[in-house]
Scaffold this motif. Structure first.
Motif, mmCIF file in Angstrom:
data_model
loop_
_atom_site.group_PDB
_atom_site.id
_atom_site.type_symbol
_atom_site.label_atom_id
_atom_site.label_comp_id
_atom_site.label_asym_id
_atom_site.label_seq_id
_atom_site.Cartn_x
_atom_site.Cartn_y
_atom_site.Cartn_z
ATOM 1 N N SER A 111 0.806 -1.216 0.000
ATOM 2 C CA SER A 111 0.000 0.000 0.000
ATOM 3 C C SER A 111 0.841 1.269 0.000
ATOM 4 O O SER A 111 0.333 2.346 -0.229
ATOM 5 C CB SER A 111 -0.924 0.012 1.215
ATOM 6 O OG SER A 111 -0.161 0.002 2.389
ATOM 7 N N ARG A 112 2.115 1.132 0.265
ATOM 8 C CA ARG A 112 2.963 2.307 0.341
ATOM 9 C C ARG A 112 3.588 2.602 -1.025
ATOM 10 O O ARG A 112 4.248 1.743 -1.618
ATOM 11 C CB ARG A 112 4.057 2.032 1.365
ATOM 12 C CG ARG A 112 4.707 3.263 1.838
ATOM 13 C CD ARG A 112 5.576 3.000 3.006
ATOM 14 N NE ARG A 112 6.391 4.184 3.173
ATOM 15 C CZ ARG A 112 7.153 4.414 4.174
ATOM 16 N NH1 ARG A 112 7.252 3.515 5.126
ATOM 17 N NH2 ARG A 112 7.849 5.514 4.261
ATOM 18 N N PRO A 113 3.406 3.848 -1.554
ATOM 19 C CA PRO A 113 3.959 4.150 -2.873
ATOM 20 C C PRO A 113 5.481 4.325 -2.826
ATOM 21 O O PRO A 113 6.043 4.744 -1.816
ATOM 22 C CB PRO A 113 3.287 5.465 -3.251
ATOM 23 C CG PRO A 113 2.883 6.069 -1.974
ATOM 24 C CD PRO A 113 2.624 4.946 -1.021
ATOM 25 N N THR A 114 6.113 4.001 -3.943
ATOM 26 C CA THR A 114 7.552 4.209 -4.061
ATOM 27 C C THR A 114 7.825 5.684 -4.377
ATOM 28 O O THR A 114 6.893 6.462 -4.605
ATOM 29 C CB THR A 114 8.137 3.342 -5.195
ATOM 30 O OG1 THR A 114 7.547 3.768 -6.422
ATOM 31 C CG2 THR A 114 7.864 1.862 -4.956
ATOM 32 N N LYS A 115 9.089 6.056 -4.417
ATOM 33 C CA LYS A 115 9.445 7.432 -4.726
ATOM 34 C C LYS A 115 8.981 7.803 -6.138
ATOM 35 O O LYS A 115 8.468 8.897 -6.377
ATOM 36 C CB LYS A 115 10.957 7.606 -4.600
ATOM 37 C CG LYS A 115 11.422 9.033 -4.720
ATOM 38 C CD LYS A 115 12.887 9.138 -4.387
ATOM 39 C CE LYS A 115 13.341 10.574 -4.387
ATOM 40 N NZ LYS A 115 14.746 10.683 -3.982
ATOM 41 N N LYS A 116 9.093 6.879 -7.062
ATOM 42 C CA LYS A 116 8.649 7.096 -8.431
ATOM 43 C C LYS A 116 7.128 7.293 -8.463
ATOM 44 O O LYS A 116 6.615 8.165 -9.179
ATOM 45 C CB LYS A 116 9.053 5.909 -9.295
ATOM 46 C CG LYS A 116 8.706 6.043 -10.751
ATOM 47 C CD LYS A 116 9.186 4.844 -11.523
ATOM 48 C CE LYS A 116 8.814 4.948 -12.971
ATOM 49 N NZ LYS A 116 9.247 3.762 -13.738
ATOM 50 N N ARG A 118 5.241 8.437 -6.005
ATOM 51 C CA ARG A 118 4.918 9.724 -5.392
ATOM 52 C C ARG A 118 5.131 10.870 -6.372
ATOM 53 O O ARG A 118 4.336 11.817 -6.419
ATOM 54 C CB ARG A 118 5.761 9.943 -4.129
ATOM 55 C CG ARG A 118 5.295 9.113 -2.949
ATOM 56 C CD ARG A 118 5.915 9.590 -1.650
ATOM 57 N NE ARG A 118 7.354 9.673 -1.666
ATOM 58 C CZ ARG A 118 8.186 8.672 -1.376
ATOM 59 N NH1 ARG A 118 7.701 7.495 -1.035
ATOM 60 N NH2 ARG A 118 9.479 8.832 -1.418
ATOM 61 N N ARG A 119 6.193 10.793 -7.155
ATOM 62 C CA ARG A 119 6.434 11.827 -8.163
ATOM 63 C C ARG A 119 5.309 11.841 -9.192
ATOM 64 O O ARG A 119 4.841 12.899 -9.610
ATOM 65 C CB ARG A 119 7.770 11.595 -8.856
ATOM 66 C CG ARG A 119 8.950 11.912 -7.987
ATOM 67 C CD ARG A 119 10.233 11.680 -8.732
ATOM 68 N NE ARG A 119 11.372 11.914 -7.884
ATOM 69 C CZ ARG A 119 12.563 11.374 -8.073
ATOM 70 N NH1 ARG A 119 12.760 10.556 -9.095
ATOM 71 N NH2 ARG A 119 13.557 11.641 -7.261
ATOM 72 N N LYS A 120 4.863 10.651 -9.609
ATOM 73 C CA LYS A 120 3.766 10.562 -10.575
ATOM 74 C C LYS A 120 2.472 11.111 -9.974
ATOM 75 O O LYS A 120 1.714 11.806 -10.655
ATOM 76 C CB LYS A 120 3.576 9.122 -11.018
ATOM 77 C CG LYS A 120 2.394 8.909 -11.935
ATOM 78 C CD LYS A 120 2.798 8.239 -13.203
ATOM 79 C CE LYS A 120 1.621 7.914 -14.091
ATOM 80 N NZ LYS A 120 0.829 9.036 -14.499
ATOM 81 N N LEU A 121 2.217 10.819 -8.699
ATOM 82 C CA LEU A 121 1.029 11.362 -8.034
ATOM 83 C C LEU A 121 1.057 12.888 -7.998
ATOM 84 O O LEU A 121 0.044 13.548 -8.249
ATOM 85 C CB LEU A 121 0.933 10.823 -6.600
ATOM 86 C CG LEU A 121 0.383 9.423 -6.412
ATOM 87 C CD1 LEU A 121 0.578 8.974 -4.972
ATOM 88 C CD2 LEU A 121 -1.068 9.377 -6.793
ATOM 89 N N ASP A 122 2.215 13.454 -7.680
ATOM 90 C CA ASP A 122 2.345 14.915 -7.644
ATOM 91 C C ASP A 122 2.081 15.522 -9.018
ATOM 92 O O ASP A 122 1.405 16.541 -9.135
ATOM 93 C CB ASP A 122 3.722 15.329 -7.142
ATOM 94 C CG ASP A 122 3.925 15.037 -5.662
ATOM 95 O OD1 ASP A 122 2.910 14.863 -4.955
ATOM 96 O OD2 ASP A 122 5.089 14.967 -5.223
ATOM 97 N N LEU A 123 2.621 14.903 -10.076
ATOM 98 C CA LEU A 123 2.384 15.412 -11.430
ATOM 99 C C LEU A 123 0.912 15.311 -11.806
ATOM 100 O O LEU A 123 0.354 16.224 -12.425
ATOM 101 C CB LEU A 123 3.241 14.634 -12.437
ATOM 102 C CG LEU A 123 4.710 15.001 -12.490
ATOM 103 C CD1 LEU A 123 5.454 14.079 -13.438
ATOM 104 C CD2 LEU A 123 4.882 16.444 -12.921
ATOM 105 N N ASP A 124 0.257 14.206 -11.455
ATOM 106 C CA ASP A 124 -1.162 14.035 -11.765
ATOM 107 C C ASP A 124 -2.007 15.079 -11.044
ATOM 108 O O ASP A 124 -2.971 15.605 -11.602
ATOM 109 C CB ASP A 124 -1.634 12.630 -11.386
ATOM 110 C CG ASP A 124 -1.070 11.562 -12.316
ATOM 111 O OD1 ASP A 124 -0.578 11.912 -13.403
ATOM 112 O OD2 ASP A 124 -1.132 10.375 -11.947
#
Length: 130
Positions: A111-116, A118-124
């Motif tokens: 359930s925990r997102p990776t650093k990659k 998290r970056r994709k979530l921020d961009l979305d």
């Protein structure tokens, strides 16, 4: 107090958003505009003191969806909800919420997102606000 412009009145956009009850406080409306999240007739509004008149179209995020409204009248006060709803026409009837947009695929069991991720979530999230 709204200023008359010919036969139309004009008002600050942050004050109008508060009068129309889109936001709970005027400071939240100011933060929305100053953050660059509001468009007036397709142009990004940079300052909360930008004036609007009846006929202008506002586009801004609210909760999990993007609101598109046409200003019908300038409010004199922040009155009850029926009075506030008479100030605008909702142009986004039937638009799907922003949460239905495709995001990152989650791996079951982790359930925990990776650093990659998290970056994709921020961009979305940034793209959803534009």
């Amino acid at each position: 107090m709204p200023e008359p412009v010919g036969d139309k009145a004009k008002i600050r956009v942050d004050k109008w958003l508060w009068h129309a009850r889109f936001l709970k406080s005027r400071s939240l409306a100011t933060a929305l505009v100053a953050g660059g999240h509001l468009r007036i007739n397709g142009t990004r509004a940079a300052k909360p003191a930008h004036t609007v008149v009846p006929g202008d179209v506002l586009t801004f995020p609210q909760g999990d969806r993007i609101r598109v409204v046409r200003i019908l009248a300038v409010g004199i006060r922040r009155g009850p909800a029926p009075e506030a709803q008479a100030l605008y026409a909702d142009l986004d009837q039937g638009e799907k919420p922003a949460e239905d947009l495709p995001g990152i695929a989650r791996i079951e069991g982790n359930s925990r997102p990776t650093k990659k991720d998290r970056r994709k979530l921020d961009l979305d999230r940034l793209r959803a606000l534009e």
